[in-house]
Design a protein around this motif. Structure first.
Motif, mmCIF file in Angstrom:
data_model
loop_
_atom_site.group_PDB
_atom_site.id
_atom_site.type_symbol
_atom_site.label_atom_id
_atom_site.label_comp_id
_atom_site.label_asym_id
_atom_site.label_seq_id
_atom_site.Cartn_x
_atom_site.Cartn_y
_atom_site.Cartn_z
ATOM 1 N N MET A 1 0.847 -1.159 0.000
ATOM 2 C CA MET A 1 0.000 0.000 0.000
ATOM 3 C C MET A 1 0.903 1.235 0.000
ATOM 4 N N ALA A 2 0.487 2.272 -0.690
ATOM 5 C CA ALA A 2 1.209 3.544 -0.694
ATOM 6 C C ALA A 2 0.253 4.632 -0.240
ATOM 7 N N ALA A 3 0.782 5.581 0.509
ATOM 8 C CA ALA A 3 -0.058 6.678 1.000
ATOM 9 C C ALA A 3 0.740 7.969 1.004
ATOM 10 N N ALA A 4 0.061 9.048 0.634
ATOM 11 C CA ALA A 4 0.656 10.383 0.689
ATOM 12 C C ALA A 4 -0.028 11.150 1.806
ATOM 13 N N ASP A 5 0.772 11.847 2.625
ATOM 14 C CA ASP A 5 0.160 12.624 3.696
ATOM 15 C C ASP A 5 -0.006 14.081 3.263
ATOM 16 N N THR A 6 -0.543 14.907 4.139
ATOM 17 C CA THR A 6 -0.854 16.296 3.781
ATOM 18 C C THR A 6 0.392 17.154 3.570
ATOM 19 N N GLN A 7 1.558 16.710 4.022
ATOM 20 C CA GLN A 7 2.802 17.433 3.771
ATOM 21 C C GLN A 7 3.472 16.996 2.468
ATOM 22 N N GLY A 8 2.903 16.025 1.780
ATOM 23 C CA GLY A 8 3.469 15.563 0.521
ATOM 24 C C GLY A 8 4.409 14.383 0.654
ATOM 25 N N ARG A 9 4.549 13.813 1.829
ATOM 26 C CA ARG A 9 5.416 12.647 2.019
ATOM 27 C C ARG A 9 4.708 11.414 1.470
ATOM 28 N N LEU A 10 5.447 10.583 0.736
ATOM 29 C CA LEU A 10 4.899 9.357 0.162
ATOM 30 C C LEU A 10 5.528 8.169 0.870
ATOM 31 N N THR A 11 4.693 7.308 1.438
ATOM 32 C CA THR A 11 5.164 6.190 2.243
ATOM 33 C C THR A 11 4.644 4.877 1.693
ATOM 34 N N LEU A 12 5.517 3.868 1.672
ATOM 35 C CA LEU A 12 5.159 2.510 1.255
ATOM 36 C C LEU A 12 4.922 1.674 2.510
ATOM 37 N N TRP A 13 3.770 1.009 2.566
ATOM 38 C CA TRP A 13 3.365 0.192 3.718
ATOM 39 C C TRP A 13 3.171 -1.253 3.281
ATOM 40 N N ASP A 14 3.158 -2.157 4.263
ATOM 41 C CA ASP A 14 2.827 -3.544 3.942
ATOM 42 C C ASP A 14 1.357 -3.616 3.540
ATOM 43 N N ALA A 15 0.939 -4.761 2.997
ATOM 44 C CA ALA A 15 -0.419 -4.900 2.460
ATOM 45 C C ALA A 15 -1.497 -4.640 3.504
ATOM 46 N N GLY A 16 -1.237 -4.925 4.761
ATOM 47 C CA GLY A 16 -2.220 -4.697 5.810
ATOM 48 C C GLY A 16 -2.211 -3.280 6.354
ATOM 49 N N GLY A 17 -1.253 -2.480 5.921
ATOM 50 C CA GLY A 17 -1.161 -1.108 6.406
ATOM 51 C C GLY A 17 -0.686 -0.998 7.839
ATOM 52 N N GLN A 18 -0.038 -2.049 8.339
ATOM 53 C CA GLN A 18 0.406 -2.058 9.731
ATOM 54 C C GLN A 18 1.879 -1.683 9.907
#
Length: 137
Positions: free
Chosen positions: A1-18
């Motif tokens: 899973m990938a997520a971008a936060d409100t500051q523009g940081r892009l983070t890669l997470w495991d499939a469960g988001g944990q």
């Protein structure tokens, strides 16, 4: 899973988001709401950037810098991989749809074309001194 936060940081997470795997882009380096796409097998992740380019990472090597693909037309609206991840389709506000070739043969040809052809023996010795010379295109 990938997520971008409100500051523009892009983070890669495991499939469960944990569990966070890696921060791919630091704050202010991507758009607030980037276009994101994974290849069908999950091996590649593409994200738009605020300068209108797209960055592609290998998810198995997230700490390596991603490859940047310029689009030159302003903000990227959507991106998507072909089923075999040979191409990345990029939609901007200005048609037509763009495609970036992602195969190794195509990448090698693009690099050689930008360099004006293959490496001379002198260039090879300078940049690859420990590798035996071989003719390139």
């Amino acid at each position: 899973m990938a997520a971008a936060d409100t500051q523009g940081r892009l983070t890669l997470w495991d499939a469960g988001g944990q569990h966070r795997i890696a921060v791919l882009a630091v704050a202010d380096s991507t758009v607030e709401r980037p276009a994101l796409a994974f290849s069908a097998d999950g091996s590649l992740l593409a994200a738009s950037r605020d300068d209108g380019s797209v960055r592609v990472w290998e998810t198995e090597s997230p700490r390596l810098a991603g490859a940047t693909l310029p689009t030159g037309d302003g903000p990227v609206l959507a991106i998507g991989f072909t089923p075999g991840a040979e191409e990345l389709h990029i939609a901007t506000a200005h048609p037509p749809l763009r495609s970036a070739q992602l195969t190794l043969d195509r990448a090698a040809a693009d690099v050689c074309a930008r360099a004006g052809g293959g490496a001379t023996r002198a260039e090879w010795r300078r940049y690859l001194p420990d590798v035996p010379y071989r003719r390139t295109r």
